[in-house]
Design a protein around this motif. Structure first.
Motif, PDB file in Angstrom:
ATOM      1  N   GLN A   1       0.831  -1.199   0.000  1.00 53.77           N
ATOM      2  CA  GLN A   1       0.000   0.000   0.000  1.00 53.77           C
ATOM      3  C   GLN A   1       0.870   1.254   0.000  1.00 53.77           C
ATOM      4  OE1 GLN A   1      -3.294   0.422  -0.251  1.00 53.77           O
ATOM      5  NE2 GLN A   1      -3.547  -1.779  -0.519  1.00 53.77           N
ATOM      6  N   GLN A   2       1.945   1.240   0.776  1.00 56.14           N
ATOM      7  CA  GLN A   2       2.824   2.398   0.816  1.00 56.14           C
ATOM      8  C   GLN A   2       3.508   2.602  -0.525  1.00 56.14           C
ATOM      9  OE1 GLN A   2       5.469   1.877   4.121  1.00 56.14           O
ATOM     10  NE2 GLN A   2       3.923   2.496   5.621  1.00 56.14           N
ATOM     11  N   ASP A   3       3.905   1.525  -1.200  1.00 61.24           N
ATOM     12  CA  ASP A   3       4.526   1.647  -2.521  1.00 61.24           C
ATOM     13  C   ASP A   3       3.541   2.217  -3.528  1.00 61.24           C
ATOM     14  OD1 ASP A   3       6.924   0.708  -1.614  1.00 61.24           O
ATOM     15  OD2 ASP A   3       6.579  -1.366  -2.273  1.00 61.24           O
ATOM     16  N   ARG A   4       2.294   1.805  -3.475  1.00 62.32           N
ATOM     17  CA  ARG A   4       1.280   2.325  -4.394  1.00 62.32           C
ATOM     18  C   ARG A   4       1.056   3.808  -4.167  1.00 62.32           C
ATOM     19  NH1 ARG A   4      -3.399  -2.356  -4.450  1.00 62.32           N
ATOM     20  NH2 ARG A   4      -2.071  -3.991  -5.296  1.00 62.32           N
ATOM     21  N   ARG A   5       1.013   4.235  -2.903  1.00 61.09           N
ATOM     22  CA  ARG A   5       0.824   5.662  -2.607  1.00 61.09           C
ATOM     23  C   ARG A   5       2.001   6.476  -3.129  1.00 61.09           C
ATOM     24  NH1 ARG A   5      -1.173   4.828   3.530  1.00 61.09           N
ATOM     25  NH2 ARG A   5      -3.219   3.994   3.036  1.00 61.09           N
ATOM     26  N   ARG A   6       3.199   5.962  -2.951  1.00 62.67           N
ATOM     27  CA  ARG A   6       4.380   6.687  -3.437  1.00 62.67           C
ATOM     28  C   ARG A   6       4.385   6.802  -4.949  1.00 62.67           C
ATOM     29  NH1 ARG A   6       8.474   3.552   0.431  1.00 62.67           N
ATOM     30  NH2 ARG A   6       8.022   4.687   2.345  1.00 62.67           N
TER      31      ARG A   6
ATOM     32  N   ARG B   1       1.786   6.843  -6.916  1.00 61.60           N
ATOM     33  CA  ARG B   1       0.741   7.789  -7.322  1.00 61.60           C
ATOM     34  C   ARG B   1       1.221   9.219  -7.143  1.00 61.60           C
ATOM     35  NH1 ARG B   1      -4.208   5.051  -4.111  1.00 61.60           N
ATOM     36  NH2 ARG B   1      -4.262   3.116  -5.293  1.00 61.60           N
ATOM     37  N   ARG B   2       1.923   9.487  -6.077  1.00 56.15           N
ATOM     38  CA  ARG B   2       2.439  10.832  -5.839  1.00 56.15           C
ATOM     39  C   ARG B   2       3.493  11.194  -6.886  1.00 56.15           C
ATOM     40  NH1 ARG B   2       3.418  10.183   0.547  1.00 56.15           N
ATOM     41  NH2 ARG B   2       1.239  10.048   1.138  1.00 56.15           N
TER      42      ARG B   2
END
Length: 111
Positions: A100-105, A107-108
Motif C-alpha cells: 500500500q505504501q509503494d502504491r501511494r508513493r 501515485r504521488r
C-alpha cells in the motif's frame, strides 16, 4: 456504632476485639459524638483514596500486560504450529502494508 438487630446479635464481644473505634451494645461501650469518630490515624482523606485506587489500576494493568505478553511469547515459542501460523499471517500483513505504501508513493510520483 455497631447496628442493633439481625445477625449482629449472634456475635460475642470477643468478635469485636481489636476494633477500638467500635461502640454500641455489642461491645458494652456507649457512643458519643467524640467516640463515634475514628481516631485521626485511621482517617483516610479522599485524596489518599483516589491515589490508592489509581495506583491499583495502573499496577493491575501493568501486570496484566506483562502476563499476556509472556503467555503469547511462550505459546509461540513452545508450539511450532502456532509459530508457523503467526509467522505466515504476520508476513502477509507486512507485505500488504508495504504494498500500500509503494502504491501511494507511485501515485504521488505521477502527479
Amino acid at each position: 456504632m455497631i447496628p442493633n438487630g439481625g445477625q449482629m446479635h449472634t456475635f460475642t464481644e470477643s468478635s469485636f476485639l481489636g476494633n477500638i473505634g467500635l461502640c454500641g451494645s455489642a461491645v458494652n461501650r456507649l457512643c458519643s459524638s467524640s467516640a463515634s469518630s475514628p481516631p485521626d490515624s485511621l482517617v483516610v482523606t479522599p485524596e489518599e483514596k483516589e491515589w490508592v485506587s489509581k495506583s491499583d489500576i495502573y499496577i493491575s494493568a501493568a501486570i496484566g500486560f506483562v502476563v499476556s505478553l509472556l503467555v503469547m511469547y511462550w505459546s509461540l515459542l513452545l508450539n511450532r504450529k502456532w509459530r508457523e501460523w503467526y509467522g505466515y499471517h504476520l508476513h502477509r500483513f507486512v507485505l500488504k502494508v508495504f504494498d500500500q505504501q509503494d502504491r501511494r508513493r507511485s501515485r504521488r510520483g505521477r502527479r
